[in-house]
Structures are given as C-alpha cells and as structure tokens.
Design a protein around this motif. Structure first.
Motif, short mmCIF file in Angstrom:
data_model
loop_
_atom_site.label_atom_id
_atom_site.label_comp_id
_atom_site.label_asym_id
_atom_site.label_seq_id
_atom_site.Cartn_x
_atom_site.Cartn_y
_atom_site.Cartn_z
N GLN A 2 142.39 7.37 -44.66
CA GLN A 2 141.14 7.32 -43.87
C GLN A 2 141.43 7.13 -42.39
O GLN A 2 140.76 7.71 -41.54
N SER A 3 142.42 6.34 -42.10
CA SER A 3 142.73 6.10 -40.68
C SER A 3 143.27 7.37 -40.03
O SER A 3 143.07 7.61 -38.85
N GLN A 4 143.91 8.20 -40.81
CA GLN A 4 144.41 9.48 -40.29
C GLN A 4 143.26 10.42 -39.99
O GLN A 4 143.30 11.20 -39.04
N ARG A 48 146.24 0.64 -42.32
CA ARG A 48 145.25 1.23 -41.40
C ARG A 48 145.85 1.51 -40.03
O ARG A 48 145.51 2.49 -39.37
N SER A 49 146.75 0.64 -39.60
CA SER A 49 147.25 0.76 -38.24
C SER A 49 148.66 1.37 -38.15
O SER A 49 149.24 1.45 -37.07
N THR A 96 140.18 9.58 -39.14
CA THR A 96 139.31 9.15 -38.04
C THR A 96 139.96 9.26 -36.67
O THR A 96 139.30 9.48 -35.69
N GLU A 97 141.29 9.12 -36.62
CA GLU A 97 141.95 9.18 -35.32
C GLU A 97 143.22 10.00 -35.45
O GLU A 97 143.93 9.90 -36.45
N GLU A 142 143.47 3.61 -47.41
CA GLU A 142 143.22 3.13 -46.03
C GLU A 142 144.02 3.96 -45.03
O GLU A 142 143.52 4.32 -43.97
N GLN A 143 145.25 4.23 -45.39
CA GLN A 143 146.11 5.01 -44.50
C GLN A 143 145.52 6.41 -44.29
O GLN A 143 145.44 6.91 -43.17
N SER A 193 145.71 -3.94 -43.65
CA SER A 193 145.62 -3.82 -42.20
C SER A 193 146.80 -3.00 -41.66
O SER A 193 146.64 -2.15 -40.78
#
Lengths: 187, 281
Positions: free
Chosen positions: B37-39, A57-58, B41-42, B34-35, A54
């Motif tokens: 992919q988050s980059q 991701r953030s 998408t946003e 995850e990091q 998490s």
C-alpha cells in the motif's frame, strides 16, 4: 555488511522478498528484546507488531547509515519506552502497584528435542524473571548489549548518558543478575 | 555459583523467544500488505546514498587472519616445547609468514549462518598484504562479491556482481587506523601471546597436493581445534583447517588452502575494475 546494504537497497525499491527476509532475520530477536524489556509477552508482541508494520510502511524511504539490526532494535526500545509511559499512566489512574505482569513471560525456545526445550525454557524463564527485577536503565543496557549487540557508545546515546555511565549500568545490572540467579540456585 | 560470563552467555544464547506460528504468518502478511500500500500511495525513491557498511566485511578477513594467527601460534608452542627437532622449524614458519609481502589463499567453510556460504560450491579467495586486502566470493563457480580496501589510499570498493552494482568510498582515518592496528598474522606479539595459550600434538608428515608437509593439531582455550600443515621444504603453511562451535551451538569448519606466499599484490593489480554497465549502489 554488504548483504545488509543490498537488503536496504531492495527495500527502497519495494521488494517483498527483502521485507520477508528482514522479517525472518530479525523478528524473533525483536520479540526477545521487547519481552526482556517489558516482561509481558502480550505487550511485547504488540510492540513488535507496531514496529515492524511501521517499518514495512516506511521501508521505501529508508535512509539509514547503520545496520538494519541496530535500527530495528532501537525502534523496539523507543516503542517500549512509549508503552511503559502509557502503562504507567494507566497504572497511576488505577492506583495499581505494578504496570507489568508479575509473572515472567513464557518463552518458546528453539531446540532439538522436547526435553532440552523444557530445560532451556525453564532457564529462560528464570533469566527473564531476574532481568525484570532490574531497574529500567540497567535492563536496557544489559539487553541492548547482549541481545541487540549494540555498542556501548550507541547504548549511551540512546540513554542520553555517557559511555562510562552505560558501562556502569551494565556492570551493576550483571552483578544484580548474578546475585538474583545465584540466590535462586542456592535456595 | 554463576560467573558474570556465564550469565552473559546465558542471556546471549538461551534467551531466544519466537512468535507462535499463526501470529508469525499473520504479521508477515500484514507487513507485506502495508508495504504494498505504501508503494501505491507514494513513489519509491531511487537515489540511494553510498553506504559505509562494506568495511564490516573486512572483519571477515580479519577473522580468517585471526584463525591463521591462532593456528600459527600452535606452531610456536611446538617450537618452544620441542626445540624444533622435527623437519619443520616452527619459529621459522612464523618468521616467514610475518615477512611475507603478501598472500593469496582460498577459504571455504561450513556452518555459517550466511545463506550465501553454500559449501561445497562456495568459496572465497583472499588477497592480503599490509595495506591491501581483497576478497572475492564465489558461488557455483561464479563470482558474486568483491570487497577491496587499500589502507594507503584509504579506498574502499565493493562490487555486487550478481546485481551489477558497486560502491566506492573513502575510508575515514579512524577506520584506517583500526584496520592497521588489527594486523592479524603479521603481528608477532599476537602470535606469541596466542602461542602461549594453546596445547598441541604432532600429526606427523603427509603429502598434500604433491608437497611433503608436516602437521600439528592444537585446541584453543575456546575449544576450537586447528590443524596446520606446513611445507617441509618451503616453511610456509599449505593447509589450515579449523573446527569450532560458536556461541549459538553451531559447528563451523574452515579450510584454507591454495596458498601463494610472498606475492607482490601491488604488481598483481588487485584493485577491482568495475564494469561500465554496473550502477552505483
């Protein structure tokens, strides 16, 4: 620290190196805290994985004013509380008597030699077992103070109580641990 | 019977768990995915707020100051124990240090967990007075960090030379009060308290960087060992060496030398000038 600040800045820019560095710095402390709080290694590993994924991701939206350590440890605590509630519900449905493992977790200790590792592992198992005997509130205060290095003021806020109550829980927790561990030695 | 302190110590130092290697690798790999992919998408946000974290670096300075206090404390014991019959009058050393308007010195150390503390190539230059404090950290001969505080103007400036970035912020009254309260070696009461708690022995005299010095060595209640060398003629510390083992069992050594005492820091221009091409952090 300024290095912490720099890491946060890099994380907001998507630095893989920074994420790997945070991982190396804190992942074992997070696991230690989670195991101490849950006394169940498998559940603790799940919690830490959830928290760190998490976080990954953030990370780009990170806007925290405190330290990364404090942030991650608080996240572990919150996830552990969720997990406890979940386990309690399941236990209640099963009419079980306990929601955590009755055996202490098996820690893996960093050490120079196998003999010393065995001694330290044994000690850690004893301590983990004793910590598991504490009520949740006392266990939280003891571990957040000693393993997450949080201030009593911050612990009190997390427990939604006064600093004096947090200090009292810490004191009672240590008294209880002392009694448990010394009793074990004397047997 | 274990004391409460022993139990605290056990939990702090012996209760350390690690992930098994395969799981450790898998989790990091997943986190990196995850990091990424988050980059995708946003978009990342690029306006970081100024942080308050730099002040914590002052604790490093205060730590060093505490070490000096501890070692000077040994000096007072020497005086109290012998009546100051040797070449150095140790009570005078404490007075000199207390009265010094400002000091500049170099500190080097080993055993730190800070990967940037790359002894023997790394070192830090400290400049300190009652109100001003500046720390310049060097690696491979290049400066890479500057931390500056001015308690009178309540200003805090951090410069990351290796990233061409800086941070400037106002210090809260609480932080200023806290920093002032921890006066380090300028606190005579602290000196005296520490002096009464340690034992020592004389190291005799030797010449350090062309200066005849007299030294003492003492062991603190925590097992740390400090050696203080003071100029016989000047009565000011010339070299301080401290060896200690932290709670994690790591052996640390700290060396402080190149002292310049009685420096007027306000005239030295210690406030860092941030180059025009540096960006705010």
């Amino acid at each position: 620290m300024m290095e912490d600040q720099l890491l946060k800045w890099k994380l907001r820019r998507g630095s893989k190196e920074a994420l790997a560095q945070v991982y190396q710095m804190y992942i074992d402390s997070m696991l230690t805290l989670a195991v101490g709080l849950l006394n169940n290694r498998a559940a603790a590993e799940d919690v830490v994985q959830d928290v760190f994924l998490s976080f990954a991701r953030s990370a780009k939206d990170l806007r925290l004013h405190g330290s990364l350590r404090s942030y991650l440890m608080t996240a572990v605590l919150n996830r552990v509380r969720d997990r406890r509630r979940q386990l309690r519900r399941q236990a209640s449905r099963r009419d079980a008597t306990s929601y955590v493992s009755t055996q202490p977790a098996e820690p893996v200790c960093e050490s120079a030699g196998p003999e010393q590792a065995a001694i330290r592992a044994e000690e850690a198992i004893r301590v983990t077992g004793a910590i598991a005997e504490l009520p949740d509130e006392q266990r939280e205060v003891v571990l957040l103070r000693l393993k997450a290095n949080l201030r009593f003021r911050d612990i009190a806020r997390l427990q939604q109580t006064s600093v004096n109550t947090a200090l009292g829980r810490y004191r009672y927790g240590l008294d209880r641990l002392r009694s448990l561990l010394n009793g074990e030695v004397n047997r | 019977m274990r004391s409460k302190n022993a139990i605290e110590e056990t939990i702090r130092t012996k209760l350390n768990l690690t992930f098994d290697p395969p799981l450790r690798g898998q989790l990091l790999a997943r986190a990196l995915r995850e990091q990424e992919q988050s980059q995708e998408t946003e978009p990342a946000l690029n306006r970081p707020a100024i942080r308050r974290m730099i002040m914590k670096n002052s604790m490093v300075k205060l730590g060093i100051a505490a070490v000096i206090v501890a070692v000077l404390g040994i000096g007072i014991v020497e005086f109290l124990g012998t009546g100051g019959t040797s070449g150095v009058v140790w009570a005078e050393v404490a007075k000199n240090v207390e009265a010094s308007t400002g000091v500049i010195f170099r500190a080097r150390g080993t055993g730190s967990r800070d990967p940037n503390d790359d002894w023997p190539n790394g070192y830090t230059i400290f400049s300190r007075s009652a109100a001003l404090s500046r720390m310049d950290k060097y690696r491979g001969g290049q400066i890479y960090r500057t931390i500056y505080t001015n308690l009178d103007t309540k200003t805090l400036i951090g410069v990351l030379h290796d990233h061409k970035m800086y941070s400037k912020e106002a210090m809260s009254d609480e932080r200023v009060q806290s920093a002032r309260a921890q006066k380090g070696w300028t606190d005579p009461q602290g000196l005296l308290n520490l002096a009464l708690s340690v034992e020592h022995h004389s190291l005799g005299q030797k010449t350090i960087d062309g200066v005849l010095c007299e030294g003492i060595e003492g062991t603190g209640p925590d097992g740390s060992t400090g050696r203080l060398w003071v100029g016989v003629e000047t009565g000011y510390p010339v070299l301080i060496e401290v060896e200690a083992t932290d709670k994690g069992g790591i052996r640390h050594t700290t060396t402080m030398d190149q002292f310049r005492w009685n420096v007027d820091l306000s005239a030295e221009g210690v406030e860092p000038e941030v180059p025009a091409d540096y960006e705010p952090l």
